[in-house]
Design a protein around this motif. Sequence first.
Motif, PDB file in Angstrom:
ATOM      1  N   THR A 125       9.162  -2.718  14.253  1.00  0.00           N
ATOM      2  CA  THR A 125       8.072  -2.480  13.308  1.00  0.00           C
ATOM      3  C   THR A 125       6.784  -2.031  13.998  1.00  0.00           C
ATOM      4  OG1 THR A 125       7.552  -4.858  13.370  1.00  0.00           O
ATOM      5  CG2 THR A 125       8.968  -4.080  11.594  1.00  0.00           C
ATOM      6  N   GLU A 126       6.545  -2.537  15.197  1.00  0.00           N
ATOM      7  CA  GLU A 126       5.331  -2.134  15.918  1.00  0.00           C
ATOM      8  C   GLU A 126       5.387  -0.656  16.269  1.00  0.00           C
ATOM      9  OE1 GLU A 126       4.536  -4.564  19.283  1.00  0.00           O
ATOM     10  OE2 GLU A 126       4.315  -6.413  18.125  1.00  0.00           O
ATOM     11  N   GLN A 127       6.547  -0.215  16.766  1.00  0.00           N
ATOM     12  CA  GLN A 127       6.704   1.198  17.111  1.00  0.00           C
ATOM     13  C   GLN A 127       6.634   2.068  15.866  1.00  0.00           C
ATOM     14  OE1 GLN A 127       6.824   2.452  20.237  1.00  0.00           O
ATOM     15  NE2 GLN A 127       6.644   4.427  19.212  1.00  0.00           N
ATOM     16  N   MET A 128       7.136   1.577  14.764  1.00  0.00           N
ATOM     17  CA  MET A 128       7.073   2.320  13.507  1.00  0.00           C
ATOM     18  C   MET A 128       5.622   2.539  13.091  1.00  0.00           C
ATOM     19  SD  MET A 128       8.674   1.334   9.757  1.00  0.00           S
ATOM     20  CE  MET A 128      10.359   1.591  10.301  1.00  0.00           C
ATOM     21  N   GLN A 129       4.810   1.505  13.204  1.00  0.00           N
ATOM     22  CA  GLN A 129       3.402   1.610  12.836  1.00  0.00           C
ATOM     23  C   GLN A 129       2.677   2.609  13.731  1.00  0.00           C
ATOM     24  OE1 GLN A 129       2.760  -2.729  13.099  1.00  0.00           O
ATOM     25  NE2 GLN A 129       1.985  -2.668  11.017  1.00  0.00           N
ATOM     26  N   VAL A 130       2.982   2.568  15.029  1.00  0.00           N
ATOM     27  CA  VAL A 130       2.346   3.491  15.981  1.00  0.00           C
ATOM     28  C   VAL A 130       2.741   4.935  15.656  1.00  0.00           C
ATOM     29  CG1 VAL A 130       2.310   4.245  18.393  1.00  0.00           C
ATOM     30  CG2 VAL A 130       2.171   1.814  17.849  1.00  0.00           C
TER      31      VAL A 130
ATOM     32  N   MET B 104       5.249   2.192   3.229  1.00  0.00           N
ATOM     33  CA  MET B 104       6.480   1.425   3.418  1.00  0.00           C
ATOM     34  C   MET B 104       6.379   0.460   4.600  1.00  0.00           C
ATOM     35  SD  MET B 104       9.479   1.002   2.173  1.00  0.00           S
ATOM     36  CE  MET B 104      10.993   0.141   2.631  1.00  0.00           C
ATOM     37  N   THR B 105       5.615   0.809   5.605  1.00  0.00           N
ATOM     38  CA  THR B 105       5.551   0.004   6.824  1.00  0.00           C
ATOM     39  C   THR B 105       5.162  -1.448   6.570  1.00  0.00           C
ATOM     40  OG1 THR B 105       5.029   1.964   8.144  1.00  0.00           O
ATOM     41  CG2 THR B 105       4.555  -0.169   9.131  1.00  0.00           C
TER      42      THR B 105
END
Length: 322
Positions: A151-156, A191-192
Amino acid sequence: MLFRSADTASVRMMETSTGQVAHLVAQCEAQQEERTNNFTTDIEKSIETLRTMATELRSDSDDKSLFDGETPMEEALSLLGSLDERFTEIKDDSVKFEKYQEILKVPVTRYDEVETLEINLRLKKNMWQGLHDFQEQVEAWKAAPFDQLNTEQMQVTVSKYGKVVSQCDKGLPSNTVLPMLADKVTTFKGMTPVVVALRNEALKPHHWEQIETAIHTDIERGDNFTLGYLLELRVNEFREEIETVSTAATQENVLEEMLAKVENAWKDNEFAINMYKEQKDVFILGGVDEVMAVLEETQVAVQTILGSRFVGPMQKRVDEWE
């Protein structure tokens, strides 16, 4: 007298030689100046050619296909690749001419049109490459097991492409390509938070039941439990409800840890027992200071837990300690 005549002849020869050297030096300087002027003129002509090439490249870079969302991805990226190669040649030549002008100590030419062209091409490349790369990333997210999503990489990543959309929106004319990227980024930006909420490790079975109630459908958490599956369930439309349940799960977990600490404190606590007046079969409690300290901590923790609005699922267990 013979000595003086020879000396005079030598002086005259030296004067002649010096004159010849001076003439050669002057001639070389004149030739050098002429060559410098010729070289400077050649550079100026090359610069004009470069400017013409930059103008033509700018015109070619405004090809309508690069602003049309219907253009095949491979075609657009191929065109941008060829444009980039031409620009690299122009850029390299401009740097080379600047160095020549510095060596010749003549005014260095500024290439404003080249800098503008570089920015313009970069934005178009970022737009198309961003659309290509983000589409691939989205498909990878959709197919990956939900429990393995970073999830962290998705947000970045979403933030990165959000900046690309903002920059292209400011620097490029209206087109039908950028909205495609913007729409995907906006969807996943919304969505994140839902993904982060659903990835909360504090979620327990009763929380999932609450989520299913909120979205009005059952969630099959088997092998096909992927982000793509959740998107099909349109969970992003219930962001507020899901985040509320996830927040409650986190707070309940904090209370669970507090209660577990209380329970473990009493499990590990031992009462000190002393013999009463040296009688073997009669015992009395020893010092109770440590026990009283644990009791006070327990009372504070229990009152804190009971004062929380998230105590519901563990109400009975806490009441036993009260």
